[in-house]
Scaffold this active site. Structure first.
Site, short mmCIF file in Angstrom:
data_model
loop_
_atom_site.label_atom_id
_atom_site.label_comp_id
_atom_site.label_asym_id
_atom_site.label_seq_id
_atom_site.Cartn_x
_atom_site.Cartn_y
_atom_site.Cartn_z
N ASN A 7 26.62 54.31 -19.54
CA ASN A 7 25.74 55.36 -19.02
C ASN A 7 24.95 55.90 -20.22
O ASN A 7 25.46 56.66 -21.03
CB ASN A 7 26.60 56.46 -18.38
CG ASN A 7 25.78 57.60 -17.83
OD1 ASN A 7 24.56 57.63 -17.96
ND2 ASN A 7 26.46 58.55 -17.21
N LYS A 14 27.69 57.15 -22.80
CA LYS A 14 29.10 57.22 -22.38
C LYS A 14 29.51 55.82 -21.98
O LYS A 14 28.70 55.07 -21.41
CB LYS A 14 29.24 58.13 -21.17
CG LYS A 14 29.08 59.59 -21.49
CD LYS A 14 29.48 60.41 -20.26
CE LYS A 14 28.71 61.71 -20.23
NZ LYS A 14 28.45 62.26 -18.95
N ARG A 91 24.65 52.50 -15.37
CA ARG A 91 24.16 53.56 -14.50
C ARG A 91 22.65 53.67 -14.72
O ARG A 91 22.18 53.80 -15.86
CB ARG A 91 24.82 54.89 -14.87
CG ARG A 91 24.29 56.00 -14.03
CD ARG A 91 24.77 57.34 -14.51
NE ARG A 91 24.21 58.36 -13.63
CZ ARG A 91 24.05 59.61 -14.00
NH1 ARG A 91 24.37 60.01 -15.21
NH2 ARG A 91 23.56 60.48 -13.16
N HIS A 180 22.69 61.76 -8.02
CA HIS A 180 24.17 61.87 -7.97
C HIS A 180 24.75 61.04 -6.82
O HIS A 180 25.86 61.31 -6.34
CB HIS A 180 24.63 63.33 -7.73
CG HIS A 180 24.39 64.27 -8.87
ND1 HIS A 180 24.06 65.59 -8.67
CD2 HIS A 180 24.43 64.09 -10.20
CE1 HIS A 180 23.91 66.20 -9.83
NE2 HIS A 180 24.14 65.30 -10.78
N LEU A 209 29.08 69.91 -8.22
CA LEU A 209 28.69 71.10 -8.97
C LEU A 209 29.08 70.94 -10.44
O LEU A 209 30.23 71.19 -10.82
CB LEU A 209 29.35 72.35 -8.37
CG LEU A 209 29.19 72.54 -6.85
CD1 LEU A 209 29.92 73.79 -6.38
CD2 LEU A 209 27.72 72.60 -6.45
N GLY A 210 28.15 70.47 -11.22
CA GLY A 210 28.39 70.33 -12.66
C GLY A 210 27.21 70.97 -13.37
O GLY A 210 26.56 71.87 -12.82
N ASN A 211 26.91 70.46 -14.54
CA ASN A 211 25.74 70.97 -15.24
C ASN A 211 24.48 70.66 -14.42
O ASN A 211 23.61 71.50 -14.25
CB ASN A 211 25.69 70.31 -16.62
CG ASN A 211 24.84 71.10 -17.55
OD1 ASN A 211 24.61 72.29 -17.33
ND2 ASN A 211 24.33 70.43 -18.56
N ARG A 241 18.38 74.19 -14.93
CA ARG A 241 17.25 73.87 -14.04
C ARG A 241 17.14 74.91 -12.93
O ARG A 241 18.15 75.39 -12.41
CB ARG A 241 17.44 72.49 -13.40
CG ARG A 241 17.33 71.37 -14.39
CD ARG A 241 17.60 70.03 -13.73
NE ARG A 241 18.47 69.22 -14.54
CZ ARG A 241 19.23 68.22 -14.10
NH1 ARG A 241 19.22 67.90 -12.83
NH2 ARG A 241 19.99 67.55 -14.92
N ASP A 283 26.70 77.09 -19.55
CA ASP A 283 28.06 76.67 -19.22
C ASP A 283 28.73 77.74 -18.35
O ASP A 283 28.84 78.91 -18.75
CB ASP A 283 28.87 76.45 -20.51
CG ASP A 283 30.17 75.75 -20.22
OD1 ASP A 283 30.96 76.25 -19.39
OD2 ASP A 283 30.39 74.66 -20.80
N ARG A 285 31.69 78.33 -17.70
CA ARG A 285 32.87 78.99 -18.28
C ARG A 285 32.45 80.23 -19.06
O ARG A 285 33.04 81.30 -18.92
CB ARG A 285 33.63 78.03 -19.20
CG ARG A 285 34.45 77.03 -18.44
CD ARG A 285 34.88 75.89 -19.28
NE ARG A 285 33.73 75.05 -19.62
CZ ARG A 285 33.82 73.77 -19.98
NH1 ARG A 285 34.99 73.22 -20.08
NH2 ARG A 285 32.74 73.07 -20.25
N GLY A 333 32.97 72.23 -9.67
CA GLY A 333 33.59 72.04 -8.36
C GLY A 333 35.06 71.66 -8.45
O GLY A 333 35.88 72.07 -7.63
N ASN A 335 37.06 72.30 -11.18
CA ASN A 335 37.88 73.14 -12.07
C ASN A 335 37.77 74.65 -11.88
O ASN A 335 38.41 75.38 -12.61
CB ASN A 335 37.49 72.84 -13.53
CG ASN A 335 37.82 71.41 -13.91
OD1 ASN A 335 38.96 71.01 -13.81
ND2 ASN A 335 36.81 70.65 -14.29
N GLU A 384 32.47 58.31 -11.09
CA GLU A 384 31.27 57.48 -10.99
C GLU A 384 31.47 56.15 -11.70
O GLU A 384 30.97 55.11 -11.26
CB GLU A 384 30.07 58.23 -11.58
CG GLU A 384 29.62 59.39 -10.70
CD GLU A 384 28.80 60.42 -11.44
OE1 GLU A 384 29.39 61.18 -12.23
OE2 GLU A 384 27.58 60.48 -11.24
#
Ligand code: AMP
Length: 397
Positions: A7, A14, A91, A180, A209-211, A241, A283, A285, A333, A335, A384
């Site tokens: 990716n 990655k 990817r 996604h 639901l991530g970055n 975004r 982030d 968190r 989503g 965590n 993924e």
């Protein structure tokens, strides 16, 4: 067979090497700062200490060479030679309208990917660079492209057309594509397995639901609508975004602030979302910590984010005329119990009843709705890489 999944981003890469005999990840790695001072490769292998290689990597070819060397290294590697890699799955973000499925990469596919770069200028070019680098280093290995857009190609016209002159769709392919897709497909199919049901009998809303963040409506195993659009900018608020805004804001910003087109695009992509609203971080968190500490804008950013997700769930329940399962995945989503609770509460009228005790889970496949909830709510960690490896194996076999 062992499949290498790649990716490629603009300055990062990655990778995962997966043994498809048992679908176990043999090694998992990340190369950062490609072409920038401080290039670094980090590889994780179960049961071993993390391996870090800090050497200059001037381009993606250099980076992939170090990946292959690391995978085959006598001490830190997991395979004896590159010959053990049966195929590579890449990817690719945009497959246009042509690719509703993964495909073996050949010259025609490469030409199409270059053409689709106009539709995904930030994403497709690094994907192409990664494929070319692998082709140079592994000329005899089959490669497969797995598209983020492919799963959403089943959307009907009424869902993917914008209210613009129809010629713009026909001449310039301006329509909703959605992204996604690999993740939405994985978690919706996995949900059916967990529930012991056939995906073809289910109406599922999946929340990635991530970055980057998107919601999809998966009806009878097919994506029928999703929140991202022509680009990954549409839909939910994300880390940086803006998601949906009134398009008239764009010329207004250009006029009022004297911004160029590129500056507005930069603001909408990189300085907006929960970062722009909170002023704290992209982030979640950090934002949760700030909100707990009484930061009003951090609280507001979370509220706007949750509210937007909830609205999209409503859209998609309406689109499918019902819902059997609501699924949460990706960094937030999987965590963040607080986020799931905020989004899935007050939806009892739809038959969604979250079990607060069960919901206190992080990163684990779990049903988090009450036993008598008509709609099942699940946390399903996305995978993924495994989806890409499965498609790759199926095509090269
Ligand atoms: P992803 O893009 O899927 O890797 O998700 C990354 C995002 O997930 C991060 O920016 C965080 O905002 C969020 N995230 C990850 N872990 C947690 C956590 N424990 N609590 C809240 N948010 C989290």
């Amino acid at each position: 067979m062992k499949v290498l999944v790649i990716n490629c981003g603009s300055s990062s890469l990655k990778y995962q090497l997966i043994d498809m005999d048992n679908e176990n990840a043999l090694a998992n790695g990340l190369v950062e700062r490609i072409g920038i001072e401080g290039s670094k490769l980090t590889q994780k292998v179960d049961g071993r200490d993390k391996y870090v290689l800090s050497v200059p990597m001037k381009d993606h070819k250099d980076a992939i060479k170090h990946v292959l060397d690391t995978l085959t290294d006598g001490t830190n590697g997991v395979i004896a030679s590159m010959d053990e890699i049966g195929a590579v799955g890449h990817r690719v973000v945009h497959g246009g309208e042509k690719y509703a499925d993964s495909v073996i990469i050949n010259d025609e596919v490469m030409k199409d990917l270059v053409d689709f770069s106009a539709l995904a200028p930030l994403h497709n070019p690094p994907n192409i660079i990664g494929i070319r680098a692998c082709q140079t280093l592994m000329p005899d290995t089959k490669m497969v492209a797995v598209f983020d857009t492919a799963f959403h190609q089943t959307m009907p016209e009424k869902a993917f057309l914008y209210g613009l002159p129809y010629e713009m769709y026909k001449e310039n392919h301006i329509r909703k594509y959605g992204f996604h897709g690999t993740s939405h497909k994985y978690v919706s199919y996995r949900t059916a397995e967990i529930l012991g049901r056939d995906v073809k009998d289910l109406k599922i809303v999946t929340c990635h639901l991530g970055n980057g963040a998107s919601v999809a409506a998966v009806h009878n195993g097919k994506s029928v609508d999703t929140s991202m659009g022509f680009t990954p900018l549409e839909g939910l608020l994300m880390g940086t975004r803006c998601g949906d805004i009134d398009p008239a804001i764009i010329p207004y910003l250009m006029k009022e602030y004297n911004y160029s087109y590129d500056e507005v695009l930069d603001i909408m992509n990189k300085k907006s979302g929960v970062l722009g609203l909170s002023g704290v971080s992209s982030d979640f968190r950090d934002i949760e910590v700030a909100a707990d500490g009484g930061n009003n804008r951090a609280n507001l950013a979370l509220d706007v984010f949750y509210y937007r997700v909830k609205k999209y769930i409503g859209y998609f329940v309406a689109a499918m005329n019902g819902i059997d399962a609501l699924v949460f995945t990706a960094g937030l989503g999987e965590n963040a119990p607080e986020a799931r609770e905020a989004i899935a509460s007050d939806l009892e009228y739809l038959g969604i009843n979250l079990d607060r005790a069960k919901n206190k889970v992080r990163g684990k496949e779990t049903v988090v709705s009450t036993d008598d909830s008509k709609v099942k709510v699940l946390v399903v960690p996305t995978n993924e890489e495994l989806m890409i490896a499965r498609d790759t194996l199926a095509l090269v076999k």
